[in-house]
Write a protein that holds these residues in place. Structure first.
Motif, short mmCIF file in Angstrom:
data_model
loop_
_atom_site.label_atom_id
_atom_site.label_comp_id
_atom_site.label_asym_id
_atom_site.label_seq_id
_atom_site.Cartn_x
_atom_site.Cartn_y
_atom_site.Cartn_z
N LYS B 64 11.80 -4.01 1.77
CA LYS B 64 10.93 -4.39 0.65
C LYS B 64 10.59 -3.22 -0.29
CE LYS B 64 8.67 -8.39 2.68
NZ LYS B 64 8.75 -9.30 1.53
N LEU B 65 10.95 -1.99 0.10
CA LEU B 65 10.63 -0.84 -0.76
C LEU B 65 11.31 -0.98 -2.12
CD1 LEU B 65 11.14 2.09 1.77
CD2 LEU B 65 8.96 1.19 0.93
N LYS B 66 10.51 -0.96 -3.19
CA LYS B 66 11.12 -1.09 -4.51
C LYS B 66 11.04 0.22 -5.30
CE LYS B 66 12.16 -5.56 -4.39
NZ LYS B 66 12.64 -5.46 -2.99
N ASN B 67 9.97 0.99 -5.05
CA ASN B 67 9.83 2.27 -5.77
C ASN B 67 9.01 3.26 -4.93
OD1 ASN B 67 7.20 1.37 -6.01
ND2 ASN B 67 7.41 0.77 -8.16
N VAL B 68 8.75 4.41 -5.48
CA VAL B 68 8.06 5.47 -4.74
C VAL B 68 6.64 5.04 -4.37
CG1 VAL B 68 7.17 7.82 -4.93
CG2 VAL B 68 9.49 7.31 -5.68
N GLU B 69 6.01 4.29 -5.25
CA GLU B 69 4.64 3.85 -4.96
C GLU B 69 4.60 3.02 -3.66
OE1 GLU B 69 2.58 1.87 -8.12
OE2 GLU B 69 0.82 1.51 -6.86
N ASP B 70 5.59 2.11 -3.50
CA ASP B 70 5.66 1.31 -2.26
C ASP B 70 5.73 2.23 -1.05
OD1 ASP B 70 5.70 -0.91 -3.82
OD2 ASP B 70 7.82 -1.37 -3.55
N MET B 71 6.56 3.30 -1.17
CA MET B 71 6.71 4.25 -0.07
C MET B 71 5.37 4.90 0.26
SD MET B 71 10.14 6.46 -0.66
CE MET B 71 11.71 5.91 -0.05
N CYS B 72 4.70 5.41 -0.81
CA CYS B 72 3.42 6.09 -0.62
C CYS B 72 2.40 5.17 0.04
CB CYS B 72 2.87 6.57 -1.96
SG CYS B 72 3.89 7.84 -2.72
N ARG B 73 2.37 3.90 -0.41
CA ARG B 73 1.36 2.98 0.13
C ARG B 73 1.60 2.69 1.61
NH1 ARG B 73 -2.23 1.35 -3.33
NH2 ARG B 73 -1.69 1.45 -5.56
N ILE B 74 2.88 2.51 1.96
CA ILE B 74 3.17 2.24 3.38
C ILE B 74 2.80 3.45 4.23
CG2 ILE B 74 5.00 1.82 5.06
CD1 ILE B 74 6.27 -0.07 3.28
N VAL B 75 3.18 4.64 3.75
CA VAL B 75 2.85 5.87 4.49
C VAL B 75 1.33 5.94 4.66
CG1 VAL B 75 2.81 8.39 4.38
CG2 VAL B 75 4.91 7.16 3.80
N GLN B 76 0.61 5.71 3.55
CA GLN B 76 -0.86 5.79 3.59
C GLN B 76 -1.43 4.81 4.61
OE1 GLN B 76 -3.08 4.26 0.23
NE2 GLN B 76 -4.34 6.12 0.19
N SER B 77 -0.95 3.56 4.57
CA SER B 77 -1.51 2.56 5.49
C SER B 77 -1.21 2.94 6.94
CB SER B 77 -0.97 1.17 5.16
OG SER B 77 0.37 1.09 5.55
N LYS B 78 -0.06 3.57 7.18
CA LYS B 78 0.30 3.90 8.57
C LYS B 78 -0.46 5.12 9.09
CE LYS B 78 4.74 1.67 8.81
NZ LYS B 78 4.52 0.68 9.89
N ILE B 79 -0.62 6.14 8.24
CA ILE B 79 -1.31 7.33 8.76
C ILE B 79 -2.82 7.12 8.83
CG2 ILE B 79 0.43 9.10 8.23
CD1 ILE B 79 -0.94 9.71 5.69
N ASN B 80 -3.34 6.18 8.04
CA ASN B 80 -4.77 5.91 8.09
C ASN B 80 -5.15 4.93 9.19
OD1 ASN B 80 -5.16 7.68 6.04
ND2 ASN B 80 -5.43 6.12 4.44
N SER B 81 -4.14 4.27 9.75
CA SER B 81 -4.48 3.25 10.75
C SER B 81 -4.48 3.84 12.15
CB SER B 81 -3.50 2.09 10.69
OG SER B 81 -2.22 2.52 11.07
#
Lengths: 480, 81
Positions: B64-81
């Motif tokens: 589902k990754l479409k652009n860099v923002e998608d990447m950043c958001r997934i990384v953020q959600s994973k490291i914050n969880s």
């Protein structure tokens, strides 16, 4: 009923007229009727394969979309893919399997003998099977919603301009178009007929003029050596491009006259400076399909293998891509040769980049193009020949008895043929180059006075009538 | 971790993996904007991100990754969880 036949002309004229006479909200119904007629005109029983495939995938799509748990979605998707592949394997690959199992049994001195089944390959099955697998996968990945209107869904799979040889359309690109009511639009219809004319020019003037020569050379491969075989395979590369891109232009043109935009399959493939780039420019609807639905999941799965994971995914992807063309080891070898080239390019990309920075682009780029075309032509030997033995004979003969005399090669081409083929290639090159520079010849023409526009149309119509070959030959990709 | 911090870390990572010092990622950057970010290098980038942050993407997330923002958001959600 090939596109370049009288029967198709009548069929299309009737379909076209009725299409703009019926109420727009029933146009999809007319397309299903005419597409059924189109398919059943070849062999009525072909419909007995396509209709169940449509119904089956209509329901699996809905059930995948509706499934409550991830696990259930996955199992319905796996089941649907298994059934779709089983149908394809049965009709397309069963005799290949029987033949190879038979050969294995023979090796171990077994008394069991297997005889091939007499099955006709249903037209378009390779194309519509890939479309339904992609359709279900997109729903499973939650990128698309299932189509709930059976008529629209059937139109997606049956649409006659793309039914037999593609393009392999994505549902999310095609289905929204079915839902739009199409009005008689002069621009679309003009653009459509221009594309058809352009496709016919490529097919009849170039591909079919080369066809007798390549047939003669490859059917008598023992009689040809060295340069004449090299010219033969070079001509075959030009022929298959003119044939398949000609077919695609006609398919796109027919669709356009009915208000549909299909995916283009080609983007100046011979400008590619590597085999990886070639696959971004050649049979794009197939190469992007295998990239999205095979390469990406496999390479993602094996991403922790590092570079080996990528190469593993490339081998699987290109093997499927090759084998998709037909039930023969030669297509597998064709795929593997491309996997080899793309893997090599992947592993050497940094060093090649370094080397290229020391060589002027005016030398490096044409050299890379030449190498790419040369390698492609070599792989095409396996694409063209039915058996491994004949492909090997061709390769052996190609490198024996090399003399560089151009005349007296017995290629069956006279001076007129050579001039027509070369002029045709130059015209294609010129038109494609304009398009690449965002100067689409059709847009340029639309701004010109009527007499200029019509002079160009008449030039192509007359070229086709005077220089075209009218032996009504099938398109090469119809066999897949 | 803020999205912008992740973006600048990804930028350094991309430069190293793609051996391309000119990479300038923005939130809306996609693969076709970056020289060398093709389907062959894509999974290499993904596994480098996973190693860097000690996280793991699911197949569906990668697709589902479409652009860099998608990447950043997934990384953020994973490291914050």
């Amino acid at each position: 009923m090939v596109f370049n036949s009288g029967a198709f002309l009548v069929f299309f004229a009737v379909t076209f007229l009725l299409y703009y006479l019926v109420k727009p909200k029933y146009q999809w119904g007319l397309l299903i009727l005419s597409s059924s007629f189109f398919l059943m005109y070849h062999v009525p029983a072909f419909m007995l394969v396509l209709a169940p495939v449509i119904l089956f995938n209509y329901f699996t799509g809905i059930y995948i979309g509706r499934a409550k748990t991830e696990q259930l979605k996955k199992w319905i998707f796996i089941f649907s893919t298994f059934v779709n592949l089983a149908v394809l394997v049965f009709f397309k690959y069963i005799n290949f399997i029987i033949e190879n199992v038979g050969a294995l049994l023979h090796l171990v001195n077994s008394d069991i003998s297997l005889s091939p089944l007499s099955i006709l390959l249903p037209l378009g099955i390779s194309f519509y099977t890939f479309q339904v697998i992609g359709y279900n996968l997109e729903i499973y990945w939650e990128n698309s919603e299932p189509e709930r209107h059976l008529g629209y869904f059937a139109t997606y799979l049956m649409f006659f301009p793309k039914l037999i040889s593609g393009p392999i359309e994505r549902a999310h690109h095609f289905l929204p178009q079915v839902k739009i009511e199409k009005k008689f639009n002069r621009q679309n219809i003009t653009a459509g007929f221009q594309l058809i004319l352009w496709g016919l020019f490529k097919k009849l003037v170039i591909a079919d003029r080369i066809d007798p020569t390549t047939n003669m050379i490859f059917n008598n491969v023992n009689d040809y050596h060295g340069i004449s075989l090299m010219i033969g395979i070079g001509l075959y590369v030009i022929q298959i491009y003119a044939d398949f891109s000609g077919y695609t232009d006609i398919a796109l043109g027919l669709a356009r006259t009915l208000g549909y935009n299909l995916t283009d399959n080609f983007n100046r493939p011979f400008q590619a400076t590597s085999i990886s780039e070639f696959w971004r420019r050649w049979h794009i609807s197939l190469s992007s399909w295998v990239t999205d639905y095979i390469y990406t999941p496999v390479s993602a799965n094996k991403r922790h293998w590092g570079k080996f994971g990528t190469i593993y995914a490339l081998i699987i992807t290109f093997t499927v891509l090759g084998f998709w063309h037909g039930a023969s080891w030669n297509y597998i070898i064709y795929g593997l040769l491309h996997a080899l080239a793309v893997s090599f390019e992947y592993l050497t990309s940094k060093s090649r980049k370094k080397i290229s920075s020391h060589i002027p682009a005016a030398i490096y780029i044409p050299f890379s193009r030449l190498m790419t075309i040369g390698y492609l032509a070599f792989t095409m030997i396996f694409f063209r020949f039915q058996t491994f033995g004949s492909a090997l004979t061709a390769i052996r003969n190609m490198f024996t008895d090399i003399s560089f005399k151009i005349f007296g090669l017995h290629l069956g081409l006279d001076l007129k043929d050579v001039i027509i083929i070369l002029s045709g290639i130059l015209i294609i090159h010129f038109v494609e180059r304009l398009k690449a520079e965002r100067k689409d010849i059709r847009l340029i023409l639309s701004g010109k006075p009527t007499w200029i526009r019509y002079s160009v149309y008449y030039f192509f119509i007359l070229s086709i009538m005077l220089f075209g070959s009218f032996g009504v030959s099938e398109f090469i990709y119809f066999q897949f | 971790m803020e999205l912008n911090e992740i973006l600048s870390e990804l930028n350094l990572l991309f430069r190293r993996v793609l051996a391309n010092k000119a990479v300038e990622l923005k939130m809306d950057t996609t693969a076709k904007d970056v020289d060398g970010w093709d389907s062959l290098n894509h999974m290499f980038l993904i596994s480098s991100i996973e190693e860097h942050y000690k996280i793991r993407f699911a197949l569906k997330e990668i697709i589902k990754l479409k652009n860099v923002e998608d990447m950043c958001r997934i990384v953020q959600s994973k490291i914050n969880s």
